[in-house]
Every structure is written in structure tokens, then in C-alpha cells.
Design a protein around this motif. Structure first.
Motif, mmCIF file in Angstrom:
data_model
loop_
_atom_site.group_PDB
_atom_site.id
_atom_site.type_symbol
_atom_site.label_atom_id
_atom_site.label_comp_id
_atom_site.label_asym_id
_atom_site.label_seq_id
_atom_site.Cartn_x
_atom_site.Cartn_y
_atom_site.Cartn_z
ATOM 1 N N ALA A 1 54.603 58.538 53.891
ATOM 2 C CA ALA A 1 55.117 57.965 54.490
ATOM 3 C C ALA A 1 54.252 57.148 54.920
ATOM 4 N N LEU A 2 53.122 57.173 54.362
ATOM 5 C CA LEU A 2 52.107 56.371 55.067
ATOM 6 C C LEU A 2 51.828 54.707 53.365
ATOM 7 N N ASN A 3 52.832 54.846 53.080
ATOM 8 C CA ASN A 3 52.902 53.845 51.845
ATOM 9 C C ASN A 3 52.484 52.135 51.798
ATOM 10 N N GLY A 4 51.480 51.641 51.388
ATOM 11 C CA GLY A 4 51.297 50.871 51.773
ATOM 12 C C GLY A 4 50.965 49.959 53.272
ATOM 13 N N ALA A 5 49.933 51.447 53.585
ATOM 14 C CA ALA A 5 49.881 50.994 55.520
ATOM 15 C C ALA A 5 48.129 50.437 55.389
ATOM 16 N N ILE A 6 47.982 49.544 56.111
ATOM 17 C CA ILE A 6 46.485 49.440 56.502
ATOM 18 C C ILE A 6 45.302 49.884 56.768
ATOM 19 N N ALA A 7 44.461 50.482 55.754
ATOM 20 C CA ALA A 7 43.500 51.496 56.502
ATOM 21 C C ALA A 7 42.815 50.851 56.914
ATOM 22 N N ILE A 8 42.584 50.876 58.469
ATOM 23 C CA ILE A 8 41.267 50.451 58.656
ATOM 24 C C ILE A 8 39.595 51.407 59.128
ATOM 25 N N GLU A 9 38.964 50.827 58.588
ATOM 26 C CA GLU A 9 37.330 51.102 57.925
ATOM 27 C C GLU A 9 36.528 50.871 59.711
ATOM 28 N N GLY A 10 37.023 50.144 60.712
ATOM 29 C CA GLY A 10 35.505 49.849 61.781
ATOM 30 C C GLY A 10 35.857 49.351 62.490
ATOM 31 N N TRP A 11 35.804 49.046 63.595
ATOM 32 C CA TRP A 11 36.518 48.015 64.746
ATOM 33 C C TRP A 11 35.133 47.054 64.662
ATOM 34 N N VAL A 12 35.220 46.362 64.743
ATOM 35 C CA VAL A 12 34.444 44.881 65.156
ATOM 36 C C VAL A 12 34.628 44.250 66.197
ATOM 37 N N THR A 13 33.507 43.419 67.028
ATOM 38 C CA THR A 13 33.769 43.056 68.436
ATOM 39 C C THR A 13 33.437 41.083 67.050
ATOM 40 N N LEU A 14 34.038 40.156 68.125
ATOM 41 C CA LEU A 14 33.338 38.472 66.734
ATOM 42 C C LEU A 14 31.924 38.870 67.198
ATOM 43 N N PRO A 15 31.519 38.630 68.063
ATOM 44 C CA PRO A 15 30.853 38.827 68.216
ATOM 45 C C PRO A 15 29.227 39.746 67.246
ATOM 46 N N GLU A 16 29.739 40.317 66.933
ATOM 47 C CA GLU A 16 29.428 41.106 65.781
ATOM 48 C C GLU A 16 28.934 40.528 64.259
ATOM 49 N N ILE A 17 30.016 40.121 64.572
ATOM 50 C CA ILE A 17 30.415 39.229 62.673
ATOM 51 C C ILE A 17 29.334 37.755 62.576
ATOM 52 N N THR A 18 28.107 38.522 61.950
ATOM 53 C CA THR A 18 27.246 37.087 62.175
ATOM 54 C C THR A 18 26.904 37.470 60.348
ATOM 55 N N ALA A 19 25.961 36.764 60.096
ATOM 56 C CA ALA A 19 25.839 36.025 58.367
ATOM 57 C C ALA A 19 24.958 37.466 58.205
ATOM 58 N N ASP A 20 24.406 37.948 58.736
ATOM 59 C CA ASP A 20 23.627 39.588 58.568
ATOM 60 C C ASP A 20 24.009 40.010 58.391
ATOM 61 N N PHE A 21 25.312 40.894 59.114
ATOM 62 C CA PHE A 21 26.057 41.623 59.458
ATOM 63 C C PHE A 21 26.794 41.481 57.818
ATOM 64 N N VAL B 1 19.051 56.985 54.927
ATOM 65 C CA VAL B 1 19.053 57.174 53.514
ATOM 66 C C VAL B 1 19.737 55.237 53.227
ATOM 67 N N VAL B 2 21.192 55.750 53.955
ATOM 68 C CA VAL B 2 22.299 54.033 53.921
ATOM 69 C C VAL B 2 21.599 53.208 54.643
ATOM 70 N N GLY B 3 20.610 52.925 55.877
ATOM 71 C CA GLY B 3 20.433 52.278 56.425
ATOM 72 C C GLY B 3 21.189 50.653 56.558
ATOM 73 N N GLY B 4 20.901 49.725 57.735
ATOM 74 C CA GLY B 4 21.402 48.721 57.723
ATOM 75 C C GLY B 4 22.419 48.922 59.015
ATOM 76 N N HIS B 5 23.580 48.144 59.613
ATOM 77 C CA HIS B 5 24.025 48.586 59.843
ATOM 78 C C HIS B 5 25.116 49.803 60.325
ATOM 79 N N PRO B 6 25.513 50.101 61.310
ATOM 80 C CA PRO B 6 25.673 51.788 61.082
ATOM 81 C C PRO B 6 27.149 51.988 59.984
ATOM 82 N N LEU B 7 28.175 50.708 60.199
ATOM 83 C CA LEU B 7 29.378 51.217 59.749
ATOM 84 C C LEU B 7 29.042 51.009 58.185
ATOM 85 N N ILE B 8 27.510 50.304 57.871
ATOM 86 C CA ILE B 8 27.591 50.493 56.184
ATOM 87 C C ILE B 8 28.063 52.244 55.994
ATOM 88 N N ALA B 9 27.250 53.400 56.580
ATOM 89 C CA ALA B 9 27.501 54.287 56.438
ATOM 90 C C ALA B 9 28.486 55.136 56.851
#
Length: 777
Positions: free
Chosen positions: A453-473, A22-30
Motif C-alpha cells: 500500500a505504501l509503494n512509492g511513499a516518501i519516508a521523512i526521516e526528521g523534521w527540521v526548521t529552516l534555521p537548523e539547516i546550517t553548514a555545520d549541520f 557513540v554517535v555524537g553530533g546532532h541528535p538527528l544523526i543517531a
């Protein structure tokens, strides 16, 4: 912005096939949707496409039908209506919407907005007297205010007028006694209309009114104002708020009313599909707010109501002038606040910042408070005091996990009045009571956040490589938009990169442009807002960031916005490390966390004598006989590492200088030092240097004395110089310190100092856990 002590790694979840389909697109979106609690296919459809969303019935808002019936009766009876608004963008858009909608239905209507400095937020008796007795209002219709004005509403009735309250602020135990109180806070917490802001409530009133008048679709013409006010008020973009903003943004961007089109033109703002909420939050919102902060918000309402292009252009140019003045006032207040923190660095150790200054412009202290929250990740209250009145006016901004209004008004006996909600508040206070309030508020923050204890923490929602960061992505990722409160931009992460081509940008050179390069040479441009270009790490790091497209002359280039960095460590914590590791002909014996640490060091010193050197620095060295710092190490066959090094390059320097055949690692958990700790330690080291070496030393000696990096020590030394405690000159690694103040003091960077200490603490935690094979490599 400073480094954060915690990064929360994304959870690895196997997603249902139907959901990902249903979500489709890049797997990270789902994956992101699932992590954010949207776990059903239908819910995902509704989130991504507003056409699938079924909005709630406006009549579920308590008293809304009664309010509409009163308005219809008012028209039949020929009543004159005063729309009483507020001076922020939510209030401006609410006022504009109600006035324009009622005029189109031929109501006799005018509006009143209080003056920020003289009248403040909400109803007041002077204004009520004016609109009833001089402007002959029969009915006052409030928007974005009124729910806390019990006495003022009663006064309006005494003067012969009636009142309808539409508001979204927190409720008091008692509601105003009037015709209707339309406020989404009266709904259950899980109700989809609960998150409406002032303009959203006003729209619901108009929507039902128009439906009852048989003009069912005409209310859609004001969805642009709903989107503008909702985003500018930092309302939660969930449920019906998200739906309304999704519907209103295209109209706002690509079919703007004349007043907004003039702001776009005069301000040089280009509509962009991927930057819609940023354009509202950082382009339109500040300009409209500026006039309400520095002059009178009625000018903004007139601009939003105006139809003539020449008139709107002239008014937009006036807004631009106000906006430039607003920037200047903000910079002045921010500079004063930072100066207070440099001279009193112990304030940064408090759980929240409560700062006051004489005659700070009260219209901009909220903006500066938001900047300090972003930079220090602490709830912040800025108070502008007036010596003539003996009163301070405060604006406060919060962090996640602290309900600001509750924390502040727990001490309402110390205040003269105010209001707000979970993330923002304002109040007045007698100047002499500020210290007492500061102590009480700080204690409340401690009690509220002690389990977080985690107040102010940064939540990483997905690891990506630099080549993955395209305009389409990036375009695919922006299907999750509009972004804002309750639906933040996804924070992504990339590992093992370097930050290069560092360049300061901005009028004050307080932002940084750089290039991020991975181990394969792949590059991407990045920006780091409010980050000094002199404080960018030169070693491999992991980066946390958001993404967007830089659109220029018809081309779209991927770009990342840095949020944080941390040192890159190829191997995470490895448990059950074997006690002996041999690598490259060096034996490493692991005594980390030995409960008898000092006895072990003494035993080794006795056993190996002059063939052993003990390296320890800072607080770790105090209880160890014959410990030496990095500046005094010499070649030796055996080395005890009794302090966790502050950075990888320091460890390399030590190993290179000693060239040991055998290393005993006998470290313990280091206590993370605060800026105040390090400044005191550096001051003590300086005192010793002045007494024993006539002020002559080296950066290595100073850094070794306190167990920190040389760059960190320099930042601390600059704070002492700025405080007028000393001056120094340097030539290469040599430093000469004088006890006299400097003629021209350098600008100390308290933010950079804290970030450096957090980086050091992160590396020391890693050092005390890493597989020792990786350590020697």
C-alpha cells in the motif's frame, strides 16, 4: 518528479544513552541510524568510521581460491589470458583492474569487450572464436558477466581454452561448467560480500592473488576503480561495499589516476568532500558510459589504463563529445516517450510503463527509463524496435518492492533472451510479441505489488526548521555518507513554508530554482530537478528535501533539493468532532460521512427552501437535485457543502460568494481522479459548452463542471489541444473553445496534471477529517 500520495512520518524513539554518546553530533544523526536498523553502538561505529569495520575474508566467496590457483598455474604454464569484460562502468572498471593487476605481475594478458549494439552483454560465440583462434587465448577470465553463458563457456572449451567466470548477476539453476565461478550470489543473503558488484568481485580475486604472491598492500591501488564501478552500478552501499567505497573515494577524488584526472579537468568537475557519490554518479559515470553506449567501451578502458597526460587529455575530450551526443539522444527518446504518454494518458493508470519506439538509440533507453521511474514512480520498460529486424531491444528500471528480473523473466517464453537483477534488466523480444508481453508483465506487477500500500511513499526521516539547516549541520549529516542504494540521502521535512522567487533554469528550462521562506521570514535556496517552474504551489506547504552545500569561490552555502511538497495543514485529523461548532457568528453543522447523505440533503432542501443553496461539483453533483457549481453561487443564509473542495482557495471563494450564516457540511470520501478521468470529464464539459454556449465559457464554469481547480482544467484542456481535438483562446477568466485543431498546440504537461490531482486528493482527504473549527478559521 511528481507528488507522492503518502508521506511516512518519522517514528519517535527514545534512544539509549550509550548509542547517542557513540554517535555524537546532532541528535538527528543517531535517530536516522536507529530508524535504519543500526541500533547497536558498535554497529554505529563501524558504519560511521571504516577503521572500525572488519571486512569479510574474500576466500569466503565460493571458488575464489580455485580461481586464484588457476591464475597462478596459468602464469607458470605461460598461458595467454583474455579478460572478457562488459561495456558499462562496472565492466570497464573490472576490466581495467584485472588487466592492470595481471600486467604488473607480468602475465601475458589482453582484453575483449563486446560491442553493445552488435554483440550485447556477456560471452558470445563469435567473440570467443576470435580471442581463441586469432588472438590465441588459453584462458578466458570474465568480469561482470558469464554466469548465464553456459553454452558459450562450453564452446570455449571445445576450442581448447579454459574459463574462469567472475560475475555478480543473478544465478540460473545451473552454473557454467568451468574452472571456477566466483559470484557473490552463491553466498547466503545475509553475507556481507553478497552485495558486491562486478568490480568488487574482480578486486577480491586480485587481493587474494597479490597476497599469495607476497604483495599484501599493493592491491589497494585499485580501490578508486572499485569505488567508481560500485557507485556507477548503483550497487547497495552496505557491508563490504560501503567499506570499499569509503576507502576508495578519497583516492578517486584527491589522488585520481591520470585518466580520471583528465576527465575532471576537461569536464570541469571539481572534487567535493560532500558530493563525492554525486560526482561519480552524475559526472564520471555518464561520461564513461557514454562511450560504451555510442561507440566502443574499449576507449574507456584505454583511458583508465593510460599514464601519459597528453594522451589522457585527448581521450577525455573524446569522451566529452560522446557525452554531449548521449544527452541529445536521451532528450530525443525522452521527448518521444512523453509524447506517447500525452496522447495515451491512460497508460499512466497502468501499474508499470511499457513503451516502445522505432529506432530509439538502444544505448540510452536505460537512462531515459530511469528518468521516467523518478518522474512517475512506476517500473519502466523502454523498447527500441527495428522494422528491418522485427526485434525490439529493451532496457528496464524498477521501483522499490518489485524484483524486476523475476517479474520480466516470468514470461521468458515471450522473449529472445536477456538478463539483469532486482532493479535493472534488459532483454530482446520479437516486435509482434510486445503487446502480449506488456499485458502479461502488467498483470505480474499487479500481483507483486497489490499488498504494498505504501509503494512509492516518501519516508521523512526528521523534521527540521529552516534555521537548523546550517553548514555545520549539513557536514554533520554527511557523516552518514557515502550515499546511494541501500543508504540513501536522508529525506528531511519542514512545515508551513512558502516557495518564492521561482525561476526556471537549465538548458531546456526544465528545472526550478526557488527560495523557501518560513513563517518567521527565514530563507534558504532550493532546487527542484525536473520540475516546471510554472507548477509551483503558491500556498503554504510542507516540503520534503535533501540537503547539500553549494560551494562557490571558497564559500559554502546551505541548499536544499526538493523531493516533494504537500499542502500545509496546521491541525491533523481530529477524531470525535462535535456535531455543532460556532465560530465568527457562523454555525457549522457536521454531517460528514453521514450514511444517509442524499436523504439528509433532500431533508434540508425541503425544510429551508429558497433560503438554502447546495454546492456540489463533479461526480458529487450528479445525484443531487438543485446542486450548483461555484460559478453560479449567490448570497444565501444557508449553505450545504456537498463536495469536498479541490483547494483551500476554492473554499474561500465559496464562503465569500455566499456569506452564509449556517453551513451544513455533508461530504463523503472523494475518489482520487486520474489524468484520464479528468481529461474525459473536461472533454464532456467542452462538448456541453460547444452545444449550449457556442464555445463561450469561463475557467470557473469549466472547473466547476468537473470539480477541479481552474489550473488543473487548463492542463487537461491543453492535452486535448495537443491531441488535435480542439483549440481555445482566453482573455482573463473568459475562454472561447473551437472544435478545430490549433495551428500551434501548447506543450501539455502530463506530469503537472497528475501532481495537481494528487494535491487535490490530499486536500480533500484533509477536508473530510479536519476539526471544523480549523476549517472556519
Amino acid at each position: 518528479m511528481v507528488s507522492h500520495p503518502y508521506w511516512i512520518e518519522p517514528q519517535r524513539v527514545t534512544l539509549p544513552y550509550e548509542f547517542t554518546t557513540v554517535v555524537g553530533g546532532h541528535p538527528l544523526i543517531a535517530q536516522i541510524l536507529y530508524q535504519r536498523g543500526i541500533t547497536e553502538p558498535r554497529a554505529a561505529q563501524e558504519f560511521l568510521n571504516s577503521d572500525f569495520y572488519q571486512p569479510a575474508d574474500p576466500l569466503e566467496l565460493p571458488d575464489l581460491e580455485q580461481a586464484v590457483n588457476t591464475l597462478r598455474h596459468a602464469k607458470k604454464a605461460g598461458w595467454r589470458i583474455c579478460v572478457w569484460g562488459d561495456f558499462d562502468v562496472d565492466g570497464q572498471t573490472s576490466t581495467t583492474l584485472l588487466v592492470d593487476a595481471l600486467r604488473q605481475l607480468d602475465y601475458d594478458v589482453f582484453y575483449y569487450i563486446p560491442e553493445r549494439a552488435g554483440e550485447s552483454h556477456g560471452l558470445n560465440t563469435g567473440g570467443i572464436q576470435t580471442v581463441i583462434q586469432e588472438q590465441h587465448a588459453d584462458l578466458i577470465l570474465t568480469c561482470d558477466c558469464g554466469v548465464s553463458n553456459l553454452e558459450e563457456v562450453a564452446y570455449a572449451y571445445e576450442l581448447g581454452a579454459k574459463v574462469i567466470v567472475t560475475d555478480h548477476h543473478e544465478l540460473l539453476p545451473e552454473l557454467p561448467a568451468c574452472e571456477a565461478v566466483v559470484n557473490p550470489q552463491r553466498l547466503p543473503e545475509t553475507h556481507p560480500l553478497r552485495v558486491l558488484c562486478g568490480v568488487g568481485v574482480a578486486y577480491m580475486v586480485v587481493k587474494v592473488l597479490y597476497e599469495m604472491e607476497g604483495r599484501h598492500t599493493k592491491s589497494d591501488q585499485w580501490l578508486d576503480l572499485v569505488a567508481l564501478g560500485t557507485i556507477a552500478d548503483v550497487a547497495v552501499l552496505q557491508h563490504d561495499n560501503r567499506y570499499l567505497v569509503q576507502k576508495g573515494l578519497p583516492q578517486l577524488m584527491y589522488q585520481p589516476r591520470p585518466g580520471l584526472a583528465a576527465i575532471f579537468e576537461v569536464g570541469g568537475i571539481t572534487p567535493s568532500e560532500l558530493l563525492e557519490t554525486e560526482i561519480v554518479g552524475f559526472g564520471l559515470g555518464p561520461r564513461l558510459n557514454a562511450v560504451g553506449r555510442l561507440d566502443h567501451a574499449k576507449d574507456a578502458v584505454e583511458l583508465l589504463l593510460a599514464k601519459d597526460e597528453m594522451v589522457t587529455r585527448r581521450m577525455a575530450m573524446d569522451l566529452e563529445v560522446y557525452n554531449e551526443q548521449r544527452k541529445q539522444y536521451c532528450d530525443e527518446v525522452e521527448e518521444d516517450a512523453e509524447r506517447i504518454l500525452r496522447y495515451q494518458p491512460q497508460l499512466l493508470d497502468e501499474p508499470a510503463l511499457v513503451l516502445s519506439g522505432t529506432n530509439w538509440h538502444p544505448g540510452v533507453i536505460g537512462i531515459v527509463a530511469s528518468r521516467l521511474v523518478e518522474r512517475y514512480n512506476k517500473a519502466t520498460i523502454l523498447i527500441s524496435t527495428s522494422p528491418e529486424e522485427g526485434v525490439g531491444r529493451a532496457s528496464a528500471r524498477s521501483v522499490e518492492g518489485l524484483h524486476l528480473q523475476n517479474a520480466i523473466f516470468k514470461h521468458q517464453d515471450l522473449l529472445l533472451g536477456g538478463g539483469g537483477h532486482a532493479m535493472a534488466a534488459g532483454f530482446a523480444i520479437q516486435t509482434e510479441r510486445i503487446p502480449e508481453f506488456r499485458r502479461a508483465f502488467q498483470q505480474t506487477v499487479i500481483e507483486t505489488q497489490q499488498d504494498d500500500a505504501l509503494n512509492g511513499a516518501i519516508a521523512i526521516e526528521g523534521w527540521v526548521t529552516l534555521p537548523e539547516i546550517t553548514a555545520d549541520f549539513i557536514r554533520d549529516l554527511y557523516r552518514l555518507a557515502p550515499f546511494g542504494a541501500g543508504n540513501p540521502k536522508p529525506v528531511l521535512g519542514s512545515q508551513n513554508v512558502r516557495l518564492t522567487n521561482v525561476r526556471a533554469i537549465g538548458a531546456n528550462r526544465d528545472h526550478t530554482r526557488l527560495v523557501i521562506v518560513d513563517s518567521q521570514g527565514q530563507k534558504i535556496t532550493g532546487l527542484w530537478w525536473r520540475k516546471s517552474s510554472t507548477d509551483i504551489p503558491d500556498y503554504p506547504v510542507d516540503v520534503a528535501f535533501t540537503v547539500n552545500l553549494n560551494e562557490f569561490r571558497g564559500s559554502s552555502t546551505p541548499q536544499i533539493i526538493l523531493r516533494d511538497v504537500r499542502p500545509y495543514y496546521a491541525t491533523p485529523v481530529v477524531a470525535n468532532t462535535p456535531p455543532l461548532v460556532a465560530k465568527n457568528d457562523i454555525q457549522v453543522i457536521d454531517y460528514r460521512h453521514d450514511p444517509h447523505r442524499l436523504e439528509r440533503i433532500h431533508q434540508l432542501a425541503t425544510e429551508h427552501g429558497d433560503r438554502l443553496q447546495i454546492w456540489a461539483e463533479g461526480t458529487s453533483a450528479k445525484a443531487i437535485d438543485k446542486a450548483v457549481s461555484r460559478a453560479y453561487l449567490k448570497p444565501s443564509p444557508k449553505l450545504v457543502i456537498a463536495s469536498a473542495p479541490a483547494a483551500p482557495d476554492i473554499l474561500n471563494q465559496i464562503l465569500h460568494r455566499v456569506s452564509p450564516e449556517q453551513i451544513f457540511v455533508i461530504t463523503t470520501e472523494e475518489v482520487q481522479q486520474t489524468p484520464t478521468d479528468v481529461i474525459k470529464a473536461v472533454a464532456g464539459a467542452v462538448k456541453t459548452v460547444l452545444a449550449q454556449s457556442s464555445g463561450q465559457t469561463t475557467w470557473a464554469e469549466l472547473a466547476g463542471a468537473v470539480g477541479q481547480r481552474a489550473f488543473t482544467v487548463k492542463h487537461a484542456l491543453d492535452v486535448l489541444v495537443e491531441m488535435g481535438k480542439l483549440s481555445y483562446t482566453q482573455e482573463g477568466n473568459r475562454v472561447r473553445i473551437k472544435p478545430q485543431p490549433a495551428n500551434v498546440a501548447p506543450k501539455a504537461d502530463q506530469e503537472a496534471l497528475k501532481a495537481l490531482l494528487q494535491e487535490t486528493a490530499a486536500y480533500q482527504r484533509y477536508f473530510n477529517r479536519v476539526n471544523l473549527t480549523e476549517l472556519i478559521q
